[in-house]
Structures are given as structure tokens and as C-alpha cells.
Design an enzyme around this catalytic site. Sequence first.
Site, PDB file in Angstrom:
ATOM      1  N   GLU A 102       0.731  -1.062  -0.075  1.00 45.64           N
ATOM      2  CA  GLU A 102      -0.075  -0.090   0.075  1.00 45.64           C
ATOM      3  C   GLU A 102       0.903   1.299   0.108  1.00 45.64           C
ATOM      4  O   GLU A 102       2.041   1.271   0.434  1.00 45.64           O
ATOM      5  CB  GLU A 102      -0.825  -0.043   1.271  1.00 45.64           C
ATOM      6  CG  GLU A 102      -1.710   0.893   1.756  1.00 45.64           C
ATOM      7  CD  GLU A 102      -2.884   1.677   0.555  1.00 45.64           C
ATOM      8  OE1 GLU A 102      -2.450   1.599  -0.555  1.00 45.64           O
ATOM      9  OE2 GLU A 102      -3.933   1.949   0.872  1.00 45.64           O
ATOM     10  N   ASP A 103       0.378   2.345  -0.409  1.00 45.05           N
ATOM     11  CA  ASP A 103       1.037   3.514  -0.579  1.00 45.05           C
ATOM     12  C   ASP A 103       1.219   4.325   0.669  1.00 45.05           C
ATOM     13  O   ASP A 103       2.229   4.150   1.317  1.00 45.05           O
ATOM     14  CB  ASP A 103       0.837   4.256  -1.725  1.00 45.05           C
ATOM     15  CG  ASP A 103      -0.861   4.934  -1.679  1.00 45.05           C
ATOM     16  OD1 ASP A 103      -1.516   4.174  -0.957  1.00 45.05           O
ATOM     17  OD2 ASP A 103      -1.254   5.661  -2.573  1.00 45.05           O
ATOM     18  N   ASP A 106      -3.602   6.085   5.939  1.00 47.70           N
ATOM     19  CA  ASP A 106      -4.088   7.153   6.544  1.00 47.70           C
ATOM     20  C   ASP A 106      -5.268   7.068   7.498  1.00 47.70           C
ATOM     21  O   ASP A 106      -4.770   6.752   8.770  1.00 47.70           O
ATOM     22  CB  ASP A 106      -4.665   8.072   5.317  1.00 47.70           C
ATOM     23  CG  ASP A 106      -4.991   9.409   5.525  1.00 47.70           C
ATOM     24  OD1 ASP A 106      -4.374  10.149   6.337  1.00 47.70           O
ATOM     25  OD2 ASP A 106      -6.037   9.837   5.166  1.00 47.70           O
ATOM     26  N   LYS A 134       0.477   7.362   8.303  1.00 45.55           N
ATOM     27  CA  LYS A 134       0.140   8.730   9.092  1.00 45.55           C
ATOM     28  C   LYS A 134      -0.796   8.382  10.286  1.00 45.55           C
ATOM     29  O   LYS A 134      -1.962   8.269  10.363  1.00 45.55           O
ATOM     30  CB  LYS A 134      -0.725   9.769   8.473  1.00 45.55           C
ATOM     31  CG  LYS A 134      -0.115  10.164   7.117  1.00 45.55           C
ATOM     32  CD  LYS A 134      -0.972  11.144   6.559  1.00 45.55           C
ATOM     33  CE  LYS A 134      -1.135  11.169   5.186  1.00 45.55           C
ATOM     34  NZ  LYS A 134      -2.194  12.283   4.469  1.00 45.55           N
ATOM     35  N   PHE A 155      -0.682  16.318   3.537  1.00 40.63           N
ATOM     36  CA  PHE A 155      -1.375  15.648   2.376  1.00 40.63           C
ATOM     37  C   PHE A 155       0.229  15.624   1.271  1.00 40.63           C
ATOM     38  O   PHE A 155       0.515  16.587   0.992  1.00 40.63           O
ATOM     39  CB  PHE A 155      -2.229  16.610   1.601  1.00 40.63           C
ATOM     40  CG  PHE A 155      -2.902  15.618   0.689  1.00 40.63           C
ATOM     41  CD1 PHE A 155      -4.030  14.726   1.067  1.00 40.63           C
ATOM     42  CD2 PHE A 155      -2.389  15.838  -0.803  1.00 40.63           C
ATOM     43  CE1 PHE A 155      -4.630  13.900   0.119  1.00 40.63           C
ATOM     44  CE2 PHE A 155      -3.350  14.987  -1.819  1.00 40.63           C
ATOM     45  CZ  PHE A 155      -4.134  14.183  -1.452  1.00 40.63           C
ATOM     46  N   ARG A 168       1.991  12.239  -9.680  1.00 44.75           N
ATOM     47  CA  ARG A 168       2.612  10.472  -9.456  1.00 44.75           C
ATOM     48  C   ARG A 168       3.864  10.407  -9.948  1.00 44.75           C
ATOM     49  O   ARG A 168       4.538   9.551  -9.435  1.00 44.75           O
ATOM     50  CB  ARG A 168       1.541   9.891  -9.985  1.00 44.75           C
ATOM     51  CG  ARG A 168      -0.032   9.662  -9.722  1.00 44.75           C
ATOM     52  CD  ARG A 168      -0.516   8.519 -10.267  1.00 44.75           C
ATOM     53  NE  ARG A 168      -2.256   8.572  -9.925  1.00 44.75           N
ATOM     54  CZ  ARG A 168      -2.644   7.959  -9.008  1.00 44.75           C
ATOM     55  NH1 ARG A 168      -1.931   7.633  -7.943  1.00 44.75           N
ATOM     56  NH2 ARG A 168      -4.165   8.167  -8.814  1.00 44.75           N
TER      57      ARG A 168
END
Length: 182
Positions: A102-103, A106, A134, A155, A168
Amino acid sequence: MVDHDCYRVEDLITAKAIAARVEAMAREITDYFQGTDKLVVIGLLRGSFMFIADLVRELDLPVEVDFMETSSYNDSMESSREVRIMKDLRGEIEGRDVLLVEDIVDTGHTLRHVLTLLKNRRPARMLVCALLDKPSRREVDVKADLVGFEIPDEFVVGYGIDYAQRNRNLPYIGVVRFNGDD
Ligand code: IMP
Ligand code: MG
């Protein structure tokens, strides 16, 4: 720094730091799955595409790559908390070793949803690897086994991660700052 019409991107994590961390994570993953007959590496689209590409090149294991696409952000900066599967895996994972990539974790809604779904398919072993975390944003109790970098409540974009589908392609990770906010 990259300038857009109404925001700019400030450097946060350099390409060099990312590469070093990806290499270290790949070593841990290789150790963990040592002896596996096949590892299915699952990337969550689209944010993880660059990370997964770099990560699998560092894995010294027999690897298969598959993808799943979830949607929760609708081009905004706020998670909708409702996770939808836009594209499912092509292959079966029952009885297989799985690495979920996963990137960013959050609020945690995406990861929790996908983990529940994948666990129901009864993989042999599953490890979750997230490039960014995060922790201060978490709304549900979920954790990646391996985290590249813990970051504050900002962000971010770059290295596969977007803001409204842009940025990206940045080779580093940066923070979005709106002009006039400071
Ligand atoms: P969660 O469900 O709130 O944990 O959100 C997970 C997804 O939201 C991530 O996989 C990202 O695609 C997206 N996301 C979360 N934070 C950011 C960010 O700072 N920039 C861009 N996308 C983000
Ligand atoms: Mg994502």
C-alpha cells in the site's frame, strides 16, 4: 520544489532516502518469506505502482504480481471512508503467501477493508507493507507490518502518490502547500 497554479510541492523525502528504505524493507520481506514456493505481491492501485515496481526488483524470492484497485478519495483530499473495490485480483490467493503493498495508511479504512476481504480468501501467510504511515490520522485500529516512513498529518504527493491524479511521476515525496496558506 514544483509550482502549480494554486499550490506548490515542498520536498519531504528524497528519492535517495526512498531507495535506501525500499532496499531495507525488501531484505526484511525476503527473510520473512524465505523458502516460499511463490509469493503473490499485491499492489493497491494506483498509488503503489512505483513502490511495488522498485520493491519487487529487490526481492530475492519467486514472485508473482497482482493488483487490486480501491477507491475512496474521489480526487479530494478527504477520505470518503467508504471503500469500493474497482478492480479485483486476477489470481487466487488461497493457500498462497501474500505481500500486500500500500502507498499510505491514513485513516486506515482502506487497509482494514482490503485485509478483511483478502483474509476471507484464506492465504497461507500475509504481510502488509506500506511506504508511508500517518498514525495521527487513524480512525480504525489497523497497522501495516512494515512501514517505510512515518509522516505527520500532511497531504503528500510523488513516487506514485497523487493529488487529483497529478504529481504521481515525481521521483521523490513532497508536501502539498496551497498558495496563500502561509
Ligand atoms: P485511508 O483509507 O484513509 O487509510 O486512505 C488510504 C488511501 O488514501 C491511500 O492509499 C492513498 O491512496 C490515499 N491517501 C491518503 N493520504 C494521502 C495523501 O497524503 N496524499 C495522497 N493520497 C493519500
Ligand atoms: Mg491508495
